[in-house]
Scaffold this motif. Structure first.
Motif, PDB file in Angstrom:
ATOM      1  N   UNK A 109      13.108   3.042   0.290  1.00  0.00           N
ATOM      2  CA  UNK A 109      12.028   2.663   1.206  1.00  0.00           C
ATOM      3  C   UNK A 109      10.657   3.230   0.855  1.00  0.00           C
ATOM      4  N   UNK A 110      10.572   4.506   0.474  1.00  0.00           N
ATOM      5  CA  UNK A 110       9.271   5.090   0.155  1.00  0.00           C
ATOM      6  C   UNK A 110       8.649   4.411  -1.061  1.00  0.00           C
ATOM      7  N   UNK A 111       9.442   4.205  -2.114  1.00  0.00           N
ATOM      8  CA  UNK A 111       8.920   3.541  -3.309  1.00  0.00           C
ATOM      9  C   UNK A 111       8.511   2.106  -3.002  1.00  0.00           C
ATOM     10  N   UNK A 112       9.296   1.415  -2.190  1.00  0.00           N
ATOM     11  CA  UNK A 112       8.948   0.054  -1.797  1.00  0.00           C
ATOM     12  C   UNK A 112       7.639   0.019  -1.027  1.00  0.00           C
ATOM     13  N   UNK A 113       7.451   0.994  -0.128  1.00  0.00           N
ATOM     14  CA  UNK A 113       6.224   1.009   0.665  1.00  0.00           C
ATOM     15  C   UNK A 113       5.005   1.249  -0.228  1.00  0.00           C
ATOM     16  N   UNK A 114       5.141   2.126  -1.192  1.00  0.00           N
ATOM     17  CA  UNK A 114       4.018   2.393  -2.091  1.00  0.00           C
ATOM     18  C   UNK A 114       3.720   1.169  -2.958  1.00  0.00           C
ATOM     19  N   UNK A 115       4.772   0.555  -3.509  1.00  0.00           N
ATOM     20  CA  UNK A 115       4.564  -0.647  -4.319  1.00  0.00           C
ATOM     21  C   UNK A 115       3.963  -1.769  -3.483  1.00  0.00           C
ATOM     22  N   UNK A 116       4.459  -1.940  -2.264  1.00  0.00           N
ATOM     23  CA  UNK A 116       3.911  -2.965  -1.386  1.00  0.00           C
ATOM     24  C   UNK A 116       2.453  -2.710  -1.048  1.00  0.00           C
ATOM     25  N   UNK A 117       2.094  -1.441  -0.839  1.00  0.00           N
ATOM     26  CA  UNK A 117       0.700  -1.099  -0.547  1.00  0.00           C
ATOM     27  C   UNK A 117      -0.193  -1.413  -1.741  1.00  0.00           C
ATOM     28  N   UNK A 118       0.314  -1.128  -2.929  1.00  0.00           N
ATOM     29  CA  UNK A 118      -0.442  -1.471  -4.138  1.00  0.00           C
ATOM     30  C   UNK A 118      -0.745  -2.957  -4.176  1.00  0.00           C
ATOM     31  N   UNK A 119       0.275  -3.758  -3.997  1.00  0.00           N
ATOM     32  CA  UNK A 119       0.099  -5.199  -4.079  1.00  0.00           C
ATOM     33  C   UNK A 119      -0.782  -5.727  -2.941  1.00  0.00           C
ATOM     34  N   UNK A 120      -0.632  -5.145  -1.750  1.00  0.00           N
ATOM     35  CA  UNK A 120      -1.406  -5.608  -0.594  1.00  0.00           C
ATOM     36  C   UNK A 120      -2.892  -5.312  -0.753  1.00  0.00           C
ATOM     37  N   UNK A 121      -3.220  -4.228  -1.448  1.00  0.00           N
ATOM     38  CA  UNK A 121      -4.627  -3.843  -1.609  1.00  0.00           C
ATOM     39  C   UNK A 121      -5.217  -4.312  -2.933  1.00  0.00           C
TER      40      UNK A 121
END
Length: 464
Positions: free
Chosen positions: A296-308
């Motif tokens: 979950x933590x890695x997914x959240x960071x990767x998702x934040x990268x893509x979202x921004x």
């Protein structure tokens, strides 16, 4: 203070003194705590629920008319009270929470099952305690916050989430946490001062024993920090999260969190970057989820990268994660960093455990046994088992039968630590030594290291 509550307290005191009972005597006869009786008589808490009134009436041996009068006073107190005595202190949850339906269902079953347990005059039921353990980054806090909201309706006297800061150098003591709970429930400073440090625990236990509360103790350091905080009686529920397994806690329900499923991980990322973008680059997004190990933590960071980074394609990130074995140190979103989460646990290991953790990253397969660990440490299997146990307790190793497994991202982190501490030449010596021990698997090991560079090894053969 309402007249109804005052009337109930005065009536309870009159019945008690008429029978020449002390508060201690009534507490022993009814199962209601001394503190609870005192609060009721002084009007410092709302009139009790029917089951508490019934217990008091039984302890006082009231006749039918007296019992009716006490129940009527309690009803009047509840109806006239401006608001129930309740505390609700938990931070904002995570809106894009995904998965964990089985864990949430198990917690809900525990809460509703507790609600069905009738009180007894011999002290009442015992609180339910659920200990949630998982490696760093697995989403323990997110689950705790979601559970606090889902279960809130079952605990009308309060829901509290307290961060025990278990990974800090100087986490709060149990006494500090008790004091904060007493203050949240508006216990008078003078009463706390009169109790003193020695009596604070009794004050805390008495307070929670008479209330139906949900307490979430997040990020517990160890058993010595959390054990004094668990209520000994009452109808409450405690959820404890920790990176450690907390094997020393007794009479608790245990819950271990794993990674999300591939479908949940995809939905998690899709919710962060938008459904249309997720559908358009579904294959690449699935690769990103895989490279994140469904953590979950890695997914959240990767998702934040893509979202921004709307100018990035998902394929660009997937390709970068595939070739950059040090991406754990690079992929950052705000103050979130996967490697930082792992650092906190790694730094608390003993030297032997840290060395074994690093060296397990060279094993050419998904897991290892005690004999393999003994070789990596240069110790006998019995000593190696003790070190493996420390890694399991720290939440850095999973146990599968008689074998031990590193999560894919922890393996990558351990490999980076191995090269940082022992150098590339030292890492190669450890790898070569293991290959000599396993001559039949040297080719497979070389193929795996060349292909993966230390990234997910779930498809490798079992060799140790």
């Amino acid at each position: 203070m309402s007249d109804g509550i005052q009337e109930f307290g005065a009536l309870l005191r009159r019945f008690r003194t008429d029978r020449l009972l002390t508060m201690e005597g009534l507490a022993q006869a009814s199962g209601v705590s001394v503190r609870g009786i005192g609060d009721l008589e002084r009007g410092r808490r709302a009139a009790p629920q029917r089951r508490t009134v019934a217990a008091l009436a039984a302890g006082l041996r009231l006749d039918e008319e007296q019992r009716r009068r006490l129940l009527a006073a309690a009803r009047a107190g509840r109806s006239e009270s401006a608001a129930p005595v309740s505390v609700r202190t938990f931070p904002r949850g995570i809106d894009d929470f995904v998965g964990r339906r089985y864990e949430l269902a198990a917690l809900a079953d525990a809460a509703t099952g507790l609600a069905a347990v009738p009180g007894t005059a011999a002290g009442g039921p015992r609180p339910t305690v659920v200990a949630v353990s998982a490696p760093p980054g697995m989403g323990k806090t997110a689950l705790a916050l979601r559970a606090a909201r889902v279960l809130a309706e079952h605990f009308p006297d309060g829901q509290m989430v307290m961060d025990l800061r278990g990974m800090d150098e100087d986490p709060p003591s149990a006494t500090d946490i008790m004091l904060s709970v007493l203050k949240e429930f508006h216990v008078a400073d003078t009463e706390i001062a009169e109790a003193g440090a020695a009596g604070r625990a009794a004050l805390y236990q008495g307070l929670l024993g008479d209330r139906r509360c949900l307490l979430v103790f997040d990020n517990a350091r160890d058993e010595s920090q959390i054990a004094p905080l668990l209520p000994r009686r009452g109808r409450g529920m405690c959820v404890v999260t920790s990176r450690k397994v907390l094997t020393g806690l007794q009479d608790v329900h245990r819950m271990s969190l794993g990674v999300l499923s591939a479908e949940e991980a995809f939905a998690f990322l899709g919710g962060m970057i938008g459904e249309e973008r997720a559908r358009r680059e579904a294959a690449a997004l699935g690769e990103v989820a895989l490279r994140c190990g469904y953590l979950p933590l890695a997914l959240r960071i990767a998702g934040s990268w893509l979202a921004t980074r709307t100018g990035w394609s998902v394929r660009r990130l997937a390709d970068r994660l595939a070739v950059d074995k040090r991406w754990l140190d690079v992929l950052v979103a705000g103050d979130r960093r996967v490697s930082a989460a792992f650092d906190l646990s790694y730094r608390r290991l003993t030297p032997d455990a840290a060395r074994l953790f690093r060296r397990l990253s060279v094993v050419p397969g998904p897991d290892a046994d005690a004999a393999c660990a003994a070789h990596l440490l240069g110790r006998d299997p019995s000593s190696a088992e003790g070190v493996l146990g420390e890694l399991v307790e720290a939440g850095l190793l999973d146990v599968v039968g008689d074998r031990f497994r590193l999560h894919d991202l922890l393996r990558l982190y351990a490999h980076n630590r191995l090269e940082a501490v022992e150098g590339e030449a030292g890492a190669e010596r450890v790898r070569a030594g293991l290959s000599r021990r396993l001559p039949d698997t040297t080719t497979a090991a070389g193929r795996w290291f060349a292909a993966s560079g230390g990234v997910p090894a779930s498809a490798c053969i079992d060799v140790c």
